[in-house]
Structure formats: C-alpha cells, structure tokens
Write an enzyme that holds these catalytic residues in place. Structure first.
Site, short mmCIF file in Angstrom:
data_model
loop_
_atom_site.label_atom_id
_atom_site.label_comp_id
_atom_site.label_asym_id
_atom_site.label_seq_id
_atom_site.Cartn_x
_atom_site.Cartn_y
_atom_site.Cartn_z
CG HIS A 37 -2.04 -1.00 1.08
ND1 HIS A 37 -3.28 -0.69 0.59
CD2 HIS A 37 -2.06 -2.33 1.31
CE1 HIS A 37 -4.03 -1.77 0.56
NE2 HIS A 37 -3.31 -2.79 0.99
CG ASP A 77 0.13 9.43 0.54
OD1 ASP A 77 0.08 8.26 0.98
OD2 ASP A 77 -0.62 10.34 0.94
C1 GDG Z 1 -1.97 4.03 3.27
C2 GDG Z 1 -0.98 4.70 2.31
C3 GDG Z 1 -2.70 4.55 0.52
C4 GDG Z 1 -8.79 10.30 7.62
N1 GDG Z 1 -9.30 11.08 8.57
C5 GDG Z 1 -10.54 10.65 8.85
C6 GDG Z 1 -10.82 9.59 8.04
N2 GDG Z 1 -9.72 9.36 7.30
C7 GDG Z 1 -9.59 8.32 6.29
C8 GDG Z 1 -9.65 8.90 4.91
C9 GDG Z 1 -8.95 7.83 4.08
C10 GDG Z 1 -7.96 7.25 5.08
O1 GDG Z 1 -8.33 7.69 6.37
C11 GDG Z 1 -6.55 7.73 4.81
O2 GDG Z 1 -6.08 7.09 3.64
P1 GDG Z 1 -4.85 7.62 2.82
O3 GDG Z 1 -4.80 6.90 1.56
O4 GDG Z 1 -5.01 9.08 2.62
O5 GDG Z 1 -3.55 7.40 3.70
P2 GDG Z 1 -2.89 6.28 4.69
O6 GDG Z 1 -3.66 6.11 5.92
O7 GDG Z 1 -1.49 6.74 4.88
O8 GDG Z 1 -2.93 4.90 3.88
C12 GDG Z 1 -1.74 5.47 1.25
C13 GDG Z 1 -3.55 3.77 1.49
O9 GDG Z 1 -2.76 3.10 2.46
C14 GDG Z 1 -4.38 2.71 0.75
O10 GDG Z 1 -3.58 1.85 0.02
O11 GDG Z 1 -3.53 5.33 -0.30
O12 GDG Z 1 -0.84 6.03 0.34
O13 GDG Z 1 -0.11 5.57 3.02
O14 GDG Z 1 -9.83 6.83 3.72
O15 GDG Z 1 -10.98 9.10 4.59
N3 GDG Z 1 -11.99 8.95 8.04
C15 GDG Z 1 -12.92 9.37 8.91
N4 GDG Z 1 -12.70 10.40 9.77
C16 GDG Z 1 -11.54 11.05 9.77
O16 GDG Z 1 -11.35 11.97 10.56
N5 GDG Z 1 -14.12 8.77 8.94
#
Ligand code: GDG
Length: 731
Positions: A168, A375
């Site tokens: 990921h 990222d």
């Molecule tokens: C890893 C990789 C890759 C965030 N704040 C709240 C909330 N979130 C949710 C978002 C999103 C998730 O958390 C964050 O996903 P990201 O993709 O931005 O980043 P990572 O956590 O670092 O994830 C990344 C991912 O894996 C998938 O393969 O894209 O690059 O680092 O879904 O919505 N959700 C809620 N409240 C919040 O305050 N409900």
C-alpha cells in the site's frame, strides 16, 4: 464480477474495533479504504480475515469467550500480539524503520533502530495462522509493509498455495531500498507470492530494479522467474468506495452540515486538508504555502479559511509526538501573524470526525489541498472527487502521491516547492467555474470507474490467472526419489565416467574469475570419487591450466582447461593441446576489451593461453549488460573474418578459438573409453549444454540451477550436487 473463492485476507490490523460497553463486548467495523474494499470480498467468500485485533489484555475470560464467539461468527481470526511485540514489530520496525525508509525520509529513521528480530518473529506468527486456516484451493491475500516476510514463510510450507501480496505504500528506488540491512530477506519474503501488486508502475519498476541490483534476478516488465516459479508483478491503483461517498454527499443532513461550514466561513473561500498527522503528508510545507499566499497579498487575509483536519496517528511513537508539536507551533505562529480579533486563517482540528462530517467538509471545500511529500496512493484525494457529485471544487495534488499518476486533471504541485504551491493555491482559488467543472468531471470519470470494488476484483482475478498458468514445474529440481534411483544406477554402472563442470556446479558462481578455489571438503569429495573402482572423474573448466594445476594438481583427475583446448590425463601426465589454434587475434581484440573495461567500472579481463574473456559480474547489472551488448556487436563486426567464436556467457563474453567446445570433450572421451560405459555430466551454464548435446542417449545429464536445459535431471545448486556425489562416493 468476481466468483466466490475461499479467500484468506491477511492484514496487520483487523477491520474491527473491540470496545467494552457496560461490561459487554462490542465489535464494530472500521471504516476506511482497505477495510471497506475487502469487506465485500470477505463476506462473499467462505474464508477468513486474519490480523491483529488490538490490545485485548483488558478483557476478562468471560468477555474473551464472548469476543471469540463474535469473531468466529464473522470468520475473523485474531493474531494476538504481546505489548512488547506491538512496540517492536509495529511501532519499532514497521513504523519506525520501514515507513520512513519507503517514503524516502531517511533522517526520520532513529539511529540504532532495529527490532528486526521481532519483525521476523511476528511475521512467522502470521504465517503460522495462515497455514492453520489454509485449505487446498484457498486464495491468500497478504497486505502491506508490516507483513513482507509472510509470503515467503507461507510458500516454504505451502508450495502449492496461491498467494497475492499488495504493497500500500511506495516501493522506493533501489538506491534508497538498499540502505535497509535486511533488504535481501525482504525481497525474498515478498517473492514468496505469485502476484505482487503496487499502486503505480513506478513502484513496480523500482521493485524490479531492486531484484536486479540486489538479487541479480532479471525480470521482464510484469514477471520474474524465481526458483522455477513464475511471480507476476502488477499495477492495481486502489480506488475508494464511490457509492458510499456519493450516497453521503446526497444526504440532506450532510448537505446542511456543508452549508453550515460555508456559512461559518462567512464568504471566505475554504481550503481543506485531511490527513493522518504523519510527517509524510506534507502538512508543514502546506502551512507555509498558505502563509506565503497570505503574505503575497494582504487582501487574502479576509478571503480564505484553511481547515486542516489532522487525525491522531501513531501517537505512542516519539517521532510523531515531536512532529505534532512542530505542526501546532507553525499553525500558532501563522494564526498569530495573520489572525484578527474575530478570526484566524487556519482552523486546525486535531481529531477524527465521522464519515458524514468528513463528506460535509469535502462538499464545503472550494479547494482540497493534498500535498504529501510521498504517498503510496492517497485515498483522501479520491474521496474528495467521489463526494463532488456537484462537479465543482478544485483538487490540488502532490506529484509525489501515487494518485497523481491517475488524476492528471488535478492541479499538480511539487510539495517541496513552497512558493510554487502558494501560486497553485492562488490559481485554484481564482479558477473560473467552467475550468473547475471540466476538470472535476474528468476526474470523476476516472475515480468512479476505478472504485475500490473493481480494485479488489481485478487483483483477485489476476491472482486466479496466476493459478491458471501454474508454476514452471518443468524447471523444478528433480524429485528426491528420482535422484535416488539415478544414484543407484550410477553406483552399479560397470564403468562410470563423471564429467564435472567447476564454477556454478561444484562451487557457487564466483563474482570474478579465480575467486572461489576448492574448499577442503570438495577436494576430499573429488578424491573419494576418483578412488572409486572403475570410475574416471573429468573436471571441465574454462579456466587456465595453471589455475587447475594449482588447485587439483596431485589428484587423479582428468583436467580439461580452457573449455577443452588443453587436457591433462592424470597427475603424472603433461598438458596436451587438443587442437592447433592460432592466438594472434587475441592481441587485436585486447585493446577493445581494455577500452570497455575502462568505461565499465567493476568489469575485468581474463586472459588465457589462446582465449580471452570480458567479465562484468561485478559491474552495475544494467550498465554491464548494456555495455556487453554493445561490445558484442563491436566484436561481431571486428572479428567476422577470424577463426574466433564469441560466446555470450552468464555475465561474460568469452572469445575462444573456433572449434573448441565442450561437445568436443565428450567426442574425445567417447573415442577412447572402453564399453560398456555410463557417462554422467553435470553443468550449469550454456556451454555445458554443448556437452549434454554430444552425449550418447544412454548417458545422464544433470543441470544445476533453474535455466532451460536439455538435461533430463535437475539439481537446485552446487550444494545439492555435492550431496549427490557424496552419496555416490560413499558406497
Ligand atoms: C496508506 C498509504 C494509501 C482520515 N481522517 C478521517 C478519516 N480518514 C480516512 C480517509 C482515508 C484514510 O483515512 C486515509 O487514507 P490515505 O490513503 O489518505 O492514507 P494512509 O492512511 O497513509 O494509507 C496510502 C492507502 O494506504 C491505501 O492503500 O492510499 O498512500 O499511506 O480513507 O478518509 N476517516 C474518517 N474520519 C476522519 O477523521 N471517517
């Protein structure tokens, strides 16, 4: 649509949260990208989801029984970890070492950090759990950097399993990855899978480059052959649960919430950032870009509000505590400088919000600012697009997020260029409605088409396909039973001739010629074989006479040097030249080889009596191969009228007199040896194939390694050859 399979999903964290409510155990589903995407697959399959359930130490034994019952009903298998394992494997190694390294933030790796042993032990624990729940035909899908050794550990115990692995986070360029002291173990671990998935082609290419540079393993664009097994590499850009975001976006309550956020901004345009509070997400420079915008024109002070939602993350790790202070100080400083009595430009929220509130924020924003310094994908960018069913809103996106490979209509920024980002924010805030809508509708098309369900479906379909093409079984080592039969046959032969290649067959492949002399065990083994009644041992090599003399001089072996140009029939015999050849051409070719040696660091020339070779095993693999191709074509033209053969070997180009081949050695032996005779030849390289081809049909050819070969038998490496020969010598 995917067929139901028995699917074992394996992730570090289970997609659930365990809570105690009035003494009773409650299990709730986590929201979030991976959890949502895989839940559908899990529910359709009859398999299980394996992972860490979080800390269960506070549960009483009755509560524990209740929890186990609830988890079993959902086919969820907890892999329990002690507090010390969580500290070392998860916080220490995964998040302390792998996370910053894979995101190119090397100065974030604590000095003296290790915890590798615990990482290995916990990966083994996960592998145990998989093996315990595996049934023939199950698909196993392992997730992410916390579990990179698991595919290999499972492969060792379940050679027939179909295993997929998805990373990921980014896979870094080899020059960064090689910093990791355990880099080879990690690569071998991942290579246990049949299918390895990445978000972008660039990560896939980095992985393939690491295989080449660190393991010397060549791969084509989308596959590598490892130990006779085909491993597929694939790009599967992860999407989001578009349907649920669209549903929330059209919910009147959510819309009212979005309106309220806008009203509260009192006519100011809203910039929005949503991130886990992680140093990869680029929050400090993003804040500086907002500051630069405010500085550039004082009128912006009353025209924008920047809402930064920073979700608490990895709070037990010291590095993250320090980072939080840094971010909050920056916010305070900017608000101090640009705020008024009535309002501040940055609204910083250190907490998580409900999915409804999150979508309300996405809907209220004029511009979404996603500027990670690195990222894997970044789902927030896609969630913003999925929520904008109104076709409005501007996405500002870092070119260092995996999502930028797909979302070309976003305003792409370099997250290290603060002034550039400030200019792009200005552009986003002043973009006219037509351009905004055109860009957003294009973005939506892509995000809607490639949603999370399609991502999971495509990966699983590719994993099933891997099973359909099956491993290259023909290239596997011959079964122990067949090798035992062969040993018995050779043992009982009336007369036995053994033809043994040296490099790569009796010893490992050396990185440079002359580096691997025989060890005492090998000398003893060869002496024992030579002492067998009615057995002749021929040692065949491309090396010089002097070297073979030095190594095997007094032993009763027949030595063949320079691929058969020279022979010494026994310890008390002189060397004989087996063909009359000219070596005048060597002086013509030498300057050309010297020129390539000078321009190819790590390459070297090996000169023999009537032949010469250019070796590039120690050079950079890609550059070495390129130079070799080049040199090969230069030599082809320069030497076309000469009695010389140009032979491309593994990491070398060998020039030798015409007519000197290992096939000739076999012909010569056949001329003189009394019948009946059994000849058994062992070799690993292309020129050994000449030897195999020249053998009469009653003979035995044993290929060492995994390359294509004419041989009827295969052994995996020189150690297996030695074990086989020892069995023969010891009867
Ligand atoms: C890893 C990789 C890759 C965030 N704040 C709240 C909330 N979130 C949710 C978002 C999103 C998730 O958390 C964050 O996903 P990201 O993709 O931005 O980043 P990572 O956590 O670092 O994830 C990344 C991912 O894996 C998938 O393969 O894209 O690059 O680092 O879904 O919505 N959700 C809620 N409240 C919040 O305050 N409900």
């Amino acid at each position: 649509m995917s067929r139901p399979d028995r699917l074992l999903i394996v992730s570090n964290r289970l997609p659930i949260t365990v809570r105690l409510e009035e003494g009773s155990v409650q299990v709730s589903h986590s929201s979030g990208g991976v959890a949502t995407g895989l839940r559908g697959c899990h529910e359709r399959s009859e398999g299980a989801w394996l992972g860490w359930p979080g800390d269960l130490a506070r549960l009483s034994s009755a509560q524990r029984t209740e929890l186990d019952r609830k988890l079993a009903a959902q086919r969820i298998v907890p892999v329990e970890l002690s507090a010390s394992e969580v500290r070392r494997y998860y916080e220490g190694f995964s998040n302390g070492v792998l996370w910053p390294l894979f995101h190119y933030l090397l100065d974030r790796i604590p000095v003296g950090a290790s915890d590798w042993d615990t990482y290995r032990e916990v990966n083994a624990k996960f592998a145990d759990a998989i093996v315990a729940h595996y049934r023939p035909g199950s698909l196993v899908w392992i997730h992410d950097y916390q579990l990179m050794l698991v595919p290999g550990l499972v492969r060792e115990r379940l050679p027939e399993a179909r295993i997929g692995f998805f990373l990921h986070i980014p896979f870094p360029a080899p020059d960064v990855f090689r910093i990791l002291p355990w880099r080879e173990d990690i690569l071998h671990g991942i290579l246990g899978a049949d299918l390895i998935g990445f978000h972008t082609f660039s990560y896939q290419r980095h992985f393939a480059d690491a295989l080449l540079h660190l393991l010397g393993l060549e791969s084509s664009v989308d596959r590598a052959v490892v130990g006779g097994r085909e491993v597929r590499l694939g790009v599967f850009p992860m999407g989001v649960d578009v349907e649920s975001f669209e549903k929330l976006a059209s919910d009147p309550g959510v819309q009212a919430d979005a309106d309220a956020i806008r009203r509260d901004a009192a006519g100011r345009q809203i910039l929005l950032g949503v991130d886990r509070l992680d140093y990869t997400k680029g929050i400090p420079r993003r804040l500086l870009a907002v500051e630069r915008l405010l500085e550039s024109d004082p009128s912006w002070r009353d025209r924008i509000r920047f809402i930064q939602l920073a979700v608490p993350s990895r709070t037990k790790i010291e590095m993250y505590q320090g980072f939080r202070r840094e971010v909050e100080e920056t916010v305070g400083r900017i608000n101090g400088a640009f705020g008024t009595v009535g309002s501040v430009p940055i609204h910083y929220l250190y907490r998580s919000v409900s999915p409804r509130r999150l979508v309300a924020l996405y809907r209220a924003a004029d511009a979404m600012v996603v500027t990670p310094v690195r990222d894997g994908m970044n789902l927030v960018a896609k969630e913003f697009v999925a929520s904008r069913t109104d076709g409005d809103g501007v996405l500002v996106l870092s070119e260092l997020a995996g999502a930028s490979a797909e979302l070309g209509e976003a305003l792409l920024v370099n997250p290290y260029d603060v002034s550039g980002m400030a200019a792009t924010l200005r552009r986003a805030l002043t973009m006219d409605a037509t351009e905004r809508t055109t860009r957003m509708l294009n973005l939506r098309e892509r995000v809607v088409a490639q949603d999370i369900h399609r991502w999971a479906g495509q990966f699983l379909e590719a994993l099933r396909q891997c099973a359909a093409v099956a491993p290259a079984r023909a290239l596997r080592p011959t079964s122990p039973e067949r090798m035992e039969d062969l040993q018995a046959r050779l043992r009982h032969a009336t007369r036995l001739v053994l033809l043994l290649d040296y490099d790569g067959t009796l010893v490992a492949m050396p990185s440079a010629p002359g580096l691997l002399p025989p060890d005492p065990d090998l000398i003893d083994l060869l002496a024992a074989l030579a002492a067998r009644p009615k057995t002749t041992v021929h040692l065949v090599s491309g090396r010089r006479r002097e070297t073979l003399d030095r190594w095997f001089g007094p032993m009763g072996l027949v030595l063949w040097a320079e691929h058969g140009l020279w022979r010494r029939a026994g310890a008390d015999q002189p060397w004989e030249q087996m063909a009359s050849v000219s070596s005048e051409w060597v002086s013509r070719v030498r300057p050309m080889l010297e020129q390539y040696t000078r321009s190819t660091p790590g390459s070297l020339i090996e000169e023999r009596s009537a032949s010469i070779a250019w070796h590039h095993r120690m050079a950079d693999p890609e550059y070495g191969s390129m130079q070799a191709r080049d040199l090969r074509s230069v030599l082809g033209q320069a030497m076309s009228n000469m009695p010389v053969e140009i032979v491309e070997e593994n990491k070398a180009i060998d020039l030798r007199p015409h007519g000197v081949t290992r096939g000739r050695i076999v012909e010569r032996i056949l001329k003189s040896v009394p019948r009946p005779v059994t000849i058994a030849a062992f070799g690993n390289d292309r020129e050994d194939e000449d030897m195999f081809r020249a053998l009469p049909s009653s003979s035995v050819a044993v290929h060492v390694g995994r390359a294509a070969s004419k041989a009827g038998y295969r052994l995996p490496d020189h150690l297996a050859v030695r074990a086989f020969l020892a069995g023969l010598a010891g009867d």
